[in-house]
Design a protein around this motif. Structure first.
Motif, PDB file in Angstrom:
ATOM      1  N   ASP A  31       1.045 -10.828   3.955  1.00 21.79           N
ATOM      2  CA  ASP A  31       0.142  -9.526   3.855  1.00 21.79           C
ATOM      3  C   ASP A  31       0.052  -9.393   5.207  1.00 21.79           C
ATOM      4  N   ASP A  36      -3.048  -5.500   5.395  1.00 23.41           N
ATOM      5  CA  ASP A  36      -3.357  -5.889   6.297  1.00 23.41           C
ATOM      6  C   ASP A  36      -4.559  -6.510   6.495  1.00 23.41           C
ATOM      7  N   VAL A  84      -7.829  -7.035 -10.408  1.00 20.39           N
ATOM      8  CA  VAL A  84      -6.196  -7.291 -10.450  1.00 20.39           C
ATOM      9  C   VAL A  84      -6.128  -8.427 -11.161  1.00 20.39           C
ATOM     10  N   GLY A 122      -5.232  -1.522 -12.912  1.00 23.15           N
ATOM     11  CA  GLY A 122      -5.214  -1.282 -12.191  1.00 23.15           C
ATOM     12  C   GLY A 122      -3.072  -0.228 -11.971  1.00 23.15           C
ATOM     13  N   VAL A 132       2.214  -6.944 -10.448  1.00 20.48           N
ATOM     14  CA  VAL A 132       2.773  -7.198 -11.372  1.00 20.48           C
ATOM     15  C   VAL A 132       4.178  -7.347 -11.774  1.00 20.48           C
ATOM     16  N   PHE A 175       1.247   1.268  -4.231  1.00 22.06           N
ATOM     17  CA  PHE A 175      -0.037   0.484  -4.365  1.00 22.06           C
ATOM     18  C   PHE A 175      -1.093  -0.348  -2.683  1.00 22.06           C
ATOM     19  N   GLY A 176      -2.174  -0.415  -2.562  1.00 16.93           N
ATOM     20  CA  GLY A 176      -2.538  -1.217  -1.400  1.00 16.93           C
ATOM     21  C   GLY A 176      -1.932  -0.282  -0.362  1.00 16.93           C
ATOM     22  N   ALA A 191       2.476  -9.352  -1.145  1.00 16.75           N
ATOM     23  CA  ALA A 191       1.487 -10.291  -0.904  1.00 16.75           C
ATOM     24  C   ALA A 191       1.220 -11.028  -2.158  1.00 16.75           C
ATOM     25  N   ALA A 193       2.502 -11.131  -5.085  1.00 15.99           N
ATOM     26  CA  ALA A 193       3.710 -11.510  -6.182  1.00 15.99           C
ATOM     27  C   ALA A 193       3.614 -12.048  -5.846  1.00 15.99           C
TER      28      ALA A 193
HETATM   29  P1  ADP Z   1      -5.940  -5.057  -0.244  1.00 19.55           P
HETATM   30  O1  ADP Z   1      -4.958  -4.611  -0.421  1.00 19.55           O
HETATM   31  O2  ADP Z   1      -7.283  -4.393  -0.720  1.00 19.55           O
HETATM   32  O3  ADP Z   1      -6.029  -5.865   1.215  1.00 19.55           O
HETATM   33  P2  ADP Z   1      -5.535  -7.937  -0.872  1.00 19.55           P
HETATM   34  O4  ADP Z   1      -4.714  -7.944   0.758  1.00 19.55           O
HETATM   35  O5  ADP Z   1      -6.191  -9.132  -1.169  1.00 19.55           O
HETATM   36  O6  ADP Z   1      -6.579  -6.402  -0.995  1.00 19.55           O
HETATM   37  O7  ADP Z   1      -4.095  -7.803  -2.445  1.00 19.55           O
HETATM   38  C1  ADP Z   1      -2.854  -6.873  -1.860  1.00 19.55           C
HETATM   39  C2  ADP Z   1      -2.062  -7.120  -3.333  1.00 19.55           C
HETATM   40  O8  ADP Z   1      -3.272  -7.315  -3.975  1.00 19.55           O
HETATM   41  C3  ADP Z   1      -0.659  -6.238  -3.624  1.00 19.55           C
HETATM   42  O9  ADP Z   1       0.157  -7.139  -2.883  1.00 19.55           O
HETATM   43  C4  ADP Z   1      -0.464  -6.153  -4.719  1.00 19.55           C
HETATM   44  O10 ADP Z   1       0.265  -6.964  -5.165  1.00 19.55           O
HETATM   45  C5  ADP Z   1      -1.888  -6.238  -5.531  1.00 19.55           C
HETATM   46  N1  ADP Z   1      -2.405  -4.745  -5.713  1.00 19.55           N
HETATM   47  C6  ADP Z   1      -3.436  -4.311  -5.671  1.00 19.55           C
HETATM   48  N2  ADP Z   1      -3.339  -2.661  -5.760  1.00 19.55           N
HETATM   49  C7  ADP Z   1      -2.878  -3.795  -7.533  1.00 19.55           C
HETATM   50  C8  ADP Z   1      -2.651  -3.103  -8.022  1.00 19.55           C
HETATM   51  N3  ADP Z   1      -2.995  -1.467  -8.923  1.00 19.55           N
HETATM   52  N4  ADP Z   1      -1.913  -2.798  -9.698  1.00 19.55           N
HETATM   53  C9  ADP Z   1      -1.508  -4.482  -9.273  1.00 19.55           C
HETATM   54  N5  ADP Z   1      -1.958  -4.953  -8.721  1.00 19.55           N
HETATM   55  C10 ADP Z   1      -2.741  -4.589  -7.037  1.00 19.55           C
END
Ligand code: ADP
Ligand code: MG
Length: 215
Positions: A31, A36, A84, A122, A132, A175-176, A191, A193
């Motif tokens: 990640d 982040d 998620v 999501g 996903v 996303f994210g 991350a 996945a």
């Molecule tokens: P953040 O993005 O808030 O820092 P995390 O680092 O814990 O949260 O998780 C990031 C992961 O979450 C991404 O790698 C992605 O796989 C998953 N993710 C984020 N947004 C979505 C979404 N809308 N649908 C499916 N998975 C998502």
């Protein structure tokens, strides 16, 4: 293993929890390349809460077990991944008839409903560089499998998820946190996945361990 009862499912979920928690450094590293760097922390927090909730209670049904797992994650993790990943565990039991044991077919159906719920919540589709990309092929592999053996179905799901993780390297994030990097996120795996792959691999390993113990 043709069926898994509630007690065995609880042992499997606790095994998965330990595996995810052990994977914290790896998930953090993955990640931190494009996100982040908090995914390992989030998953560890979520599964620590799952362990607490599951260890402290007896469950009558597989439904309760998965619902409580999801609730524990939702309450502890926060953020997009909290929603998620909790939905991945509790989305599939919604509307499912209460049962104290489950076979591979019912499990595959449950996971397909979970995938649907994750996408509804999501909004991510295959190729958006999210969890996903691992969950969808894993669910497809499970739905295709007709052999009825849990060790085998989880091995196939883990393999499909791993391929999905590899594919995320080719995608730009939608996303994210990684989203802000757009094209610059290409070349790096997602991350979330990676977490999905770890979860199915752990489920497969638990079944193999159980079969070896019983042989
Ligand atoms: P953040 O993005 O808030 O820092 P995390 O680092 O814990 O949260 O998780 C990031 C992961 O979450 C991404 O790698 C992605 O796989 C998953 N993710 C984020 N947004 C979505 C979404 N809308 N649908 C499916 N998975 C998502
Ligand atoms: Mg993050």
């Amino acid at each position: 293993m043709k069926t898994i009862c509630t007690e065995e499912m609880k042992a499997m979920l606790l095994f998965i929890a330990d595996r995810v928690m052990e994977s914290k450094p790896m998930l953090t590293e993955v990640d931190s390349r494009i996100g982040d760097g908090d995914h390992g922390i989030g998953m560890e927090t979520g599964f620590r809460a799952v362990k607490e909730v599951l260890s402290g209670e007896d469950f009558d049904t597989v439904n309760q077990l998965f619902r409580q797992t999801g609730i524990a994650m939702l309450n502890s993790m926060g953020g997009a991944s909290g929603v998620v990943f909790s939905t991945m565990f509790m989305g599939g039991v919604k509307g499912m008839q209460d049962t104290s044991q489950i076979d591979t077919q019912a499990f595959a159906d449950m996971m397909s409903r979970s995938l649907e719920a994750v996408q509804k919540r999501g909004g991510a589709r295959r190729g958006d560089k999210t969890m996903v990309d691992a969950l969808e092929p894993a669910c497809a592999a499970m739905s295709e499998y007709q052999g009825g053996d849990f060790g085998e179905i989880f091995c196939r799901a883990a393999e499909a998820a791993q391929k999905g993780v590899e594919e995320t390297k080719r995608y730009a994030a939608k996303f994210g946190r990684a989203k802000s990097l757009m094209e610059r996120s290409i070349g790096y795996q997602d991350a979330g996945a990676t977490s999905v792959w770890i979860i199915f691999r752990a489920a497969a390993d638990w079944c193999l361990k159980k079969e070896a113990e019983e042989a």
